[in-house]
Design a protein around this motif. Structure first.
Motif, PDB file in Angstrom:
ATOM      1  N   SER A  77      55.945  30.595  43.421  1.00 47.78           N
ATOM      2  CA  SER A  77      54.468  31.315  43.243  1.00 47.78           C
ATOM      3  C   SER A  77      54.804  32.155  41.929  1.00 47.78           C
ATOM      4  CB  SER A  77      53.810  31.885  44.543  1.00 47.78           C
ATOM      5  OG  SER A  77      53.692  30.741  45.428  1.00 47.78           O
ATOM      6  N   SER A  78      53.722  32.207  41.042  1.00 48.56           N
ATOM      7  CA  SER A  78      53.677  33.090  40.111  1.00 48.56           C
ATOM      8  C   SER A  78      52.126  33.733  40.144  1.00 48.56           C
ATOM      9  CB  SER A  78      53.776  32.186  38.411  1.00 48.56           C
ATOM     10  OG  SER A  78      54.788  31.519  38.454  1.00 48.56           O
ATOM     11  N   PRO A  79      52.124  35.103  40.059  1.00 42.22           N
ATOM     12  CA  PRO A  79      50.973  35.913  40.271  1.00 42.22           C
ATOM     13  C   PRO A  79      50.011  35.802  38.963  1.00 42.22           C
ATOM     14  CG  PRO A  79      52.843  37.469  39.921  1.00 42.22           C
ATOM     15  CD  PRO A  79      53.416  35.916  39.938  1.00 42.22           C
ATOM     16  N   ILE A  80      48.735  35.763  39.044  1.00 42.39           N
ATOM     17  CA  ILE A  80      47.877  35.897  37.915  1.00 42.39           C
ATOM     18  C   ILE A  80      46.780  36.648  38.356  1.00 42.39           C
ATOM     19  CG2 ILE A  80      46.263  34.841  36.238  1.00 42.39           C
ATOM     20  CD1 ILE A  80      49.057  33.994  35.732  1.00 42.39           C
ATOM     21  N   ILE A  81      46.568  37.942  37.521  1.00 43.23           N
ATOM     22  CA  ILE A  81      45.401  38.748  37.935  1.00 43.23           C
ATOM     23  C   ILE A  81      44.021  38.222  37.323  1.00 43.23           C
ATOM     24  CG2 ILE A  81      44.619  40.962  37.908  1.00 43.23           C
ATOM     25  CD1 ILE A  81      47.450  42.043  37.687  1.00 43.23           C
ATOM     26  N   LEU A  82      43.391  37.973  37.860  1.00 45.75           N
ATOM     27  CA  LEU A  82      41.942  37.149  37.396  1.00 45.75           C
ATOM     28  C   LEU A  82      40.993  38.375  36.620  1.00 45.75           C
ATOM     29  CD1 LEU A  82      41.114  34.885  40.108  1.00 45.75           C
ATOM     30  CD2 LEU A  82      42.131  34.491  38.092  1.00 45.75           C
ATOM     31  N   GLY A  83      40.871  39.686  36.927  1.00 40.75           N
ATOM     32  CA  GLY A  83      39.973  40.390  36.365  1.00 40.75           C
ATOM     33  C   GLY A  83      40.367  41.842  36.938  1.00 40.75           C
ATOM     34  N   SER A  84      39.480  42.803  36.590  1.00 42.70           N
ATOM     35  CA  SER A  84      39.638  44.095  36.802  1.00 42.70           C
ATOM     36  C   SER A  84      38.231  44.734  37.564  1.00 42.70           C
ATOM     37  CB  SER A  84      39.864  44.906  35.723  1.00 42.70           C
ATOM     38  OG  SER A  84      39.002  44.933  34.650  1.00 42.70           O
ATOM     39  N   ARG A  85      38.361  45.676  38.161  1.00 46.57           N
ATOM     40  CA  ARG A  85      37.222  46.371  39.001  1.00 46.57           C
ATOM     41  C   ARG A  85      36.592  47.295  38.284  1.00 46.57           C
ATOM     42  NH1 ARG A  85      37.004  46.260  44.677  1.00 46.57           N
ATOM     43  NH2 ARG A  85      38.566  45.000  45.789  1.00 46.57           N
ATOM     44  N   GLU A  86      35.262  47.614  38.493  1.00 43.67           N
ATOM     45  CA  GLU A  86      34.625  48.832  38.109  1.00 43.67           C
ATOM     46  C   GLU A  86      35.184  49.994  38.344  1.00 43.67           C
ATOM     47  OE1 GLU A  86      33.799  46.895  40.201  1.00 43.67           O
ATOM     48  OE2 GLU A  86      32.126  47.652  41.708  1.00 43.67           O
ATOM     49  N   LEU A  87      34.919  51.102  37.684  1.00 45.30           N
ATOM     50  CA  LEU A  87      35.228  52.629  37.835  1.00 45.30           C
ATOM     51  C   LEU A  87      34.080  52.991  39.126  1.00 45.30           C
ATOM     52  CD1 LEU A  87      36.047  54.073  34.450  1.00 45.30           C
ATOM     53  CD2 LEU A  87      37.688  53.627  36.052  1.00 45.30           C
TER      54      LEU A  87
END
Length: 292
Positions: A77-87
């Motif tokens: 399994s290879s990880p992929i970060i889809l996005g980022s959160r707001e501050l």
């Protein structure tokens, strides 16, 4: 009844004015942070996320290359970060991303050769794993693992970040050895979107090799159909730089018989000895078992 004497004092008014000035000062500071510094921080945050995605695609390619070499059915399994959160505490927007496995049944990209290489199909499918970012502050980017190379595409252009597994030897013939993965997915586990983490699970299935000579006197050629013509053309011209410079091989963007744009590889001064090994890789997004 005695008349009460009223005394005018300005102490209370001064206190109110001080409070209003303090509130105004705080509002100016918060507005400055919101309008100037927050967008800069969010842009840097999304830029860092794009760097993370690039590194994760590099890791994903290395995993698939390793599985192709080892030739053992060991899922990784290879990880992929889809996005980022707001501050928190500020008005900001999340960055979202979409991840797709474009396998044999979904791709229009392909490699066509004349003469036929001998594979079970006339066209060798160019499958891919594609991540598309929907950023709010940083430029949108698309990362694609196609045919064994990692491509990054932006509104102003595209380039190959990691070259495909192609080796070239200039001998009596131009020997080109290409190890390329062909990805097949699992129905219902080919796509996801959002901002959280996900995983691409891959495993080795089987491989096959075909070899063919391409001669200039017989008008032989290789056509590559892809959505990333400029990236493939630049990459192949780099890999075959000496052969192109010496007039042994020609690599250019042109049109096929029906007017479709392709990257064309054709022999000029020497015969091209092409060996293609395709490795079938099972892939799915998220947890579960890869079907082989």
């Amino acid at each position: 009844m005695k008349n009460k004497k009223l005394i005018k004092r300005k102490d209370a008014v001064a206190g109110v004015i001080e409070a209003l000035l303090l509130v105004a000062l705080v509002a100016i500071i918060i507005s400055t942070i919101q309008l100037v510094y927050v967008p800069q921080m969010m842009e840097q945050r999304e830029s860092d996320h794009m760097d993370d995605v690039e590194n994760q695609f590099s890791y994903l390619k290395s995993v698939i290359d390793l599985q192709s070499m080892v030739k053992e059915d060991v899922p990784i399994s290879s990880p992929i970060i889809l996005g980022s959160r707001e501050l928190p505490y500020f008005v900001t927007a999340r960055a979202f991303g979409q991840l797709d496995i474009i396998d044999i049944d979904r791709t229009d990209s392909r490699i066509t050769t004349y003469p036929w290489m001998g594979f079970p199909y006339a066209n060798i499918p160019l499958t891919s794993i594609k991540y598309k970012a929907h950023n709010s502050y940083f430029v949108d980017q698309t990362y694609v693992l196609e045919g064994g190379c990692v491509i990054v595409k932006q509104p102003e252009g595209e380039t190959v970040k990691i070259e495909p597994a192609i080796t070239v030897k200039n001998e009596t013939k131009i020997n080109i050895i290409y190890n390329m993965p062909i990805i097949f997915g699992v129905p219902g586990k080919n796509s996801t979107s959002g901002y959280k983490n996900c995983f691409v699970r891959t495993n080795y299935s089987y491989n096959e090799t075909c070899i063919k000579d391409f001669k200039s006197e017989d008008d032989h050629y290789v056509w590559i159909y892809t959505d990333y013509l400029d990236a493939w053309n630049a990459s192949l011209n780099k890999l075959l730089e000496e052969e192109v410079k010496n007039g042994y091989v020609n690599v250019t963007i042109t049109q096929d018989t029906w007017g479709t744009d392709v990257v064309k590889i054709e022999p000029w001064g020497k015969t091209i000895h092409l060996e293609i090994t395709v490795t079938y890789i099972g892939a799915q997004i998220g947890p579960g078992i890869v079907i082989t």
